[in-house]
Design an enzyme around this catalytic site. Sequence first.
Site, PDB file in Angstrom:
ATOM      1  N   LYS A 169       0.836  -1.217   0.000  1.00 14.89           N
ATOM      2  CA  LYS A 169       0.000   0.000   0.000  1.00 14.89           C
ATOM      3  C   LYS A 169       0.869   1.265   0.000  1.00 14.89           C
ATOM      4  O   LYS A 169       0.530   2.264  -0.642  1.00 14.89           O
ATOM      5  CB  LYS A 169      -0.954   0.003   1.203  1.00 14.89           C
ATOM      6  CG  LYS A 169      -1.827   1.256   1.302  1.00 14.89           C
ATOM      7  CD  LYS A 169      -2.762   1.375   0.116  1.00 14.89           C
ATOM      8  CE  LYS A 169      -3.634   2.594  -0.017  1.00 14.89           C
ATOM      9  NZ  LYS A 169      -3.706   3.661   0.898  1.00 14.89           N
ATOM     10  N   GLU A 176       0.471   6.659  -6.740  1.00 15.89           N
ATOM     11  CA  GLU A 176      -0.656   7.624  -6.756  1.00 15.89           C
ATOM     12  C   GLU A 176      -0.130   9.062  -6.874  1.00 15.89           C
ATOM     13  O   GLU A 176      -0.638   9.858  -7.670  1.00 15.89           O
ATOM     14  CB  GLU A 176      -1.437   7.406  -5.461  1.00 15.89           C
ATOM     15  CG  GLU A 176      -2.589   8.318  -5.182  1.00 15.89           C
ATOM     16  CD  GLU A 176      -3.192   7.960  -3.807  1.00 15.89           C
ATOM     17  OE1 GLU A 176      -3.727   6.857  -3.646  1.00 15.89           O
ATOM     18  OE2 GLU A 176      -3.105   8.790  -2.884  1.00 15.89           O
TER      19      GLU A 176
HETATM   20  N1  NAI Z   1      -9.778   8.509   3.804  1.00 19.20           N
HETATM   21  C1  NAI Z   1      -9.122   7.823   2.872  1.00 19.20           C
HETATM   22  O1  NAI Z   1      -9.154   8.124   1.676  1.00 19.20           O
HETATM   23  C2  NAI Z   1      -8.318   6.616   3.240  1.00 19.20           C
HETATM   24  C3  NAI Z   1      -7.928   6.407   4.545  1.00 19.20           C
HETATM   25  N2  NAI Z   1      -7.163   5.315   4.843  1.00 19.20           N
HETATM   26  C4  NAI Z   1      -6.706   5.093   6.216  1.00 19.20           C
HETATM   27  O2  NAI Z   1      -7.781   4.558   6.984  1.00 19.20           O
HETATM   28  C5  NAI Z   1      -7.634   4.979   8.351  1.00 19.20           C
HETATM   29  C6  NAI Z   1      -8.908   5.707   8.782  1.00 19.20           C
HETATM   30  O3  NAI Z   1      -9.072   6.804   7.906  1.00 19.20           O
HETATM   31  P1  NAI Z   1     -10.426   7.669   7.862  1.00 19.20           P
HETATM   32  O4  NAI Z   1     -11.613   6.800   8.061  1.00 19.20           O
HETATM   33  O5  NAI Z   1     -10.316   8.498   6.637  1.00 19.20           O
HETATM   34  O6  NAI Z   1     -10.217   8.581   9.161  1.00 19.20           O
HETATM   35  P2  NAI Z   1     -11.343   9.386   9.952  1.00 19.20           P
HETATM   36  O7  NAI Z   1     -10.623  10.477  10.661  1.00 19.20           O
HETATM   37  O8  NAI Z   1     -12.477   9.744   9.067  1.00 19.20           O
HETATM   38  O9  NAI Z   1     -11.888   8.328  11.036  1.00 19.20           O
HETATM   39  C7  NAI Z   1     -11.114   7.830  12.083  1.00 19.20           C
HETATM   40  C8  NAI Z   1     -12.074   7.415  13.189  1.00 19.20           C
HETATM   41  O10 NAI Z   1     -11.325   6.738  14.208  1.00 19.20           O
HETATM   42  C9  NAI Z   1     -11.833   7.163  15.461  1.00 19.20           C
HETATM   43  N3  NAI Z   1     -10.810   6.925  16.445  1.00 19.20           N
HETATM   44  C10 NAI Z   1      -9.626   7.573  16.609  1.00 19.20           C
HETATM   45  N4  NAI Z   1      -8.932   7.015  17.607  1.00 19.20           N
HETATM   46  C11 NAI Z   1      -9.687   5.994  18.085  1.00 19.20           C
HETATM   47  C12 NAI Z   1      -9.502   5.042  19.126  1.00 19.20           C
HETATM   48  N5  NAI Z   1      -8.384   5.027  19.862  1.00 19.20           N
HETATM   49  N6  NAI Z   1     -10.493   4.144  19.342  1.00 19.20           N
HETATM   50  C13 NAI Z   1     -11.628   4.157  18.591  1.00 19.20           C
HETATM   51  N7  NAI Z   1     -11.859   5.033  17.596  1.00 19.20           N
HETATM   52  C14 NAI Z   1     -10.891   5.937  17.351  1.00 19.20           C
HETATM   53  C15 NAI Z   1     -12.185   8.628  15.261  1.00 19.20           C
HETATM   54  O11 NAI Z   1     -13.112   9.061  16.240  1.00 19.20           O
HETATM   55  C16 NAI Z   1     -12.771   8.588  13.858  1.00 19.20           C
HETATM   56  O12 NAI Z   1     -14.167   8.360  13.864  1.00 19.20           O
HETATM   57  C17 NAI Z   1      -6.373   5.863   8.387  1.00 19.20           C
HETATM   58  O13 NAI Z   1      -5.265   5.075   8.718  1.00 19.20           O
HETATM   59  C18 NAI Z   1      -6.259   6.338   6.952  1.00 19.20           C
HETATM   60  O14 NAI Z   1      -4.943   6.704   6.609  1.00 19.20           O
HETATM   61  C19 NAI Z   1      -6.822   4.380   3.909  1.00 19.20           C
HETATM   62  C20 NAI Z   1      -7.197   4.544   2.611  1.00 19.20           C
HETATM   63  C21 NAI Z   1      -7.962   5.685   2.158  1.00 19.20           C
HETATM   64  O1  5RP Z   2      -4.264   6.195   1.185  1.00 12.88           O
HETATM   65  C1  5RP Z   2      -4.947   7.058   0.683  1.00 12.88           C
HETATM   66  C2  5RP Z   2      -5.337   7.017  -0.737  1.00 12.88           C
HETATM   67  O2  5RP Z   2      -4.815   5.895  -1.377  1.00 12.88           O
HETATM   68  C3  5RP Z   2      -5.373   8.196   1.552  1.00 12.88           C
HETATM   69  O3  5RP Z   2      -6.232   9.092   0.909  1.00 12.88           O
HETATM   70  C4  5RP Z   2      -4.163   8.886   2.105  1.00 12.88           C
HETATM   71  O4  5RP Z   2      -4.546   9.823   3.084  1.00 12.88           O
HETATM   72  C5  5RP Z   2      -3.368   9.566   0.999  1.00 12.88           C
HETATM   73  O5  5RP Z   2      -2.058   9.813   1.395  1.00 12.88           O
HETATM   74  P1  5RP Z   2      -1.543  11.307   1.619  1.00 12.88           P
HETATM   75  O6  5RP Z   2      -2.335  11.840   2.798  1.00 12.88           O
HETATM   76  O7  5RP Z   2      -0.086  11.162   1.900  1.00 12.88           O
HETATM   77  O8  5RP Z   2      -1.857  12.062   0.353  1.00 12.88           O
END
Ligand code: NAI
Ligand code: 5RP
Length: 301
Positions: A169, A176
């Site tokens: 990833k 990307e």
């Molecule tokens: N948003 C995106 O495009 C993508 C995100 N990711 C990854 O997925 C993961 C989550 O990302 P998102 O959903 O976008 O983040 P987000 O910020 O929308 O959601 C994270 C959630 O985790 C909760 N949280 C934080 N600490 C916690 C804990 N200790 N216990 C329980 N809940 C907790 C928060 O309250 C929040 O609801 C991250 O590692 C991110 O890098 C991966 C691929 C794409």
């Molecule tokens: O993993 C992702 C997309 O594939 C997430 O959107 C990620 O937050 C992107 O990385 P960066 O924040 O470094 O742009």
Amino acid sequence: MELGVIGLGRMGQIVANRSLSAGHDVVAFDLSAEATAEAAEAGAEPADSVGDLCDRLGGEKRIWLMVPAGDAVDATLADLEPHLDDDDVVVDGGNSHFEDSVRRAEETDAAYLDCGTSGGPASAEAGFSLMVGGPEWAYEALVPVFDAVATGPDGHDRMGESGSGHYVKMVHNGVEYALMQAYGEGFELLTDGRYDLDMESVARTWNNGAVIRSWLLELCEEAFREEGSDLGDVADHVAGGSTGTWTVREALEQEVPVPIIYQALAERFDSRNEGRFSRRLANRLRYGFGRHEVARRSDGE
Ligand SMILES: NC(=O)C1=CN([C@@H]2O[C@H](COP(=O)(O)OP(=O)(O)OC[C@H]3O[C@@H](n4cnc5c(N)ncnc54)[C@H](O)[C@@H]3O)[C@@H](O)[C@H]2O)C=CC1
Ligand SMILES: O=C(CO)[C@H](O)[C@H](O)COP(=O)(O)O
């Protein structure tokens, strides 16, 4: 299958919803009561703590973490630890660094799967692409959930041992960055070039049969449609950067040349700098060696 989902933000809600839609039972917990309530509305059983989630799951726990990468993953694992044993499986679906995942797999009593997740919130309907690392038996045990959360059986696979899912990833994110940079440069030349062009029309035409068609190019088309051919008031500031930095750092360690990914990362950092020192020095040096006129800042700063 019964699945615990911890972290119910943009991505975790989709993990929960797609699992529910496929007929799995979901127990859900987030530090935010609102996020837990949203999952409950969609049909998940709400838990009010990590311990409560584990009690509700009973034996042979399958737990998906979708919390922010870094300290939140370690904090959640510390809360989980007293409730886990070696027939349980924990999936980290976030963007964790692969070396953290290897360490966590060693420290955790449960089988640990590092799962790179691609597609983002825009893939709620279609499903994600999942790159999984960790013990084969644990991957096989989670296949019904991976089938549901991914686009289907072809949307996930076991990449190899612990760390390999998040490693793949990490490299995906470097690619990307490079693709975004390439599309950006092409559209910049078209915008500043010889013809008066409609960028949405260019992107749409390219997306229909051109060699360079792709989902990112579809997102370019959407951006021009929604913001206008000149991108309206969208600022030239690009946030993020951690995953691309990891990719470049790893490439340096492996002595693999990745100049295009590096350049894309550098451009991203540059987008956050106004009045770059190196450009100011080059401006002054041209006076030094050639007595070329020095352009001065109008505000005197
Ligand atoms: N948003 C995106 O495009 C993508 C995100 N990711 C990854 O997925 C993961 C989550 O990302 P998102 O959903 O976008 O983040 P987000 O910020 O929308 O959601 C994270 C959630 O985790 C909760 N949280 C934080 N600490 C916690 C804990 N200790 N216990 C329980 N809940 C907790 C928060 O309250 C929040 O609801 C991250 O590692 C991110 O890098 C991966 C691929 C794409
Ligand atoms: O993993 C992702 C997309 O594939 C997430 O959107 C990620 O937050 C992107 O990385 P960066 O924040 O470094 O742009």
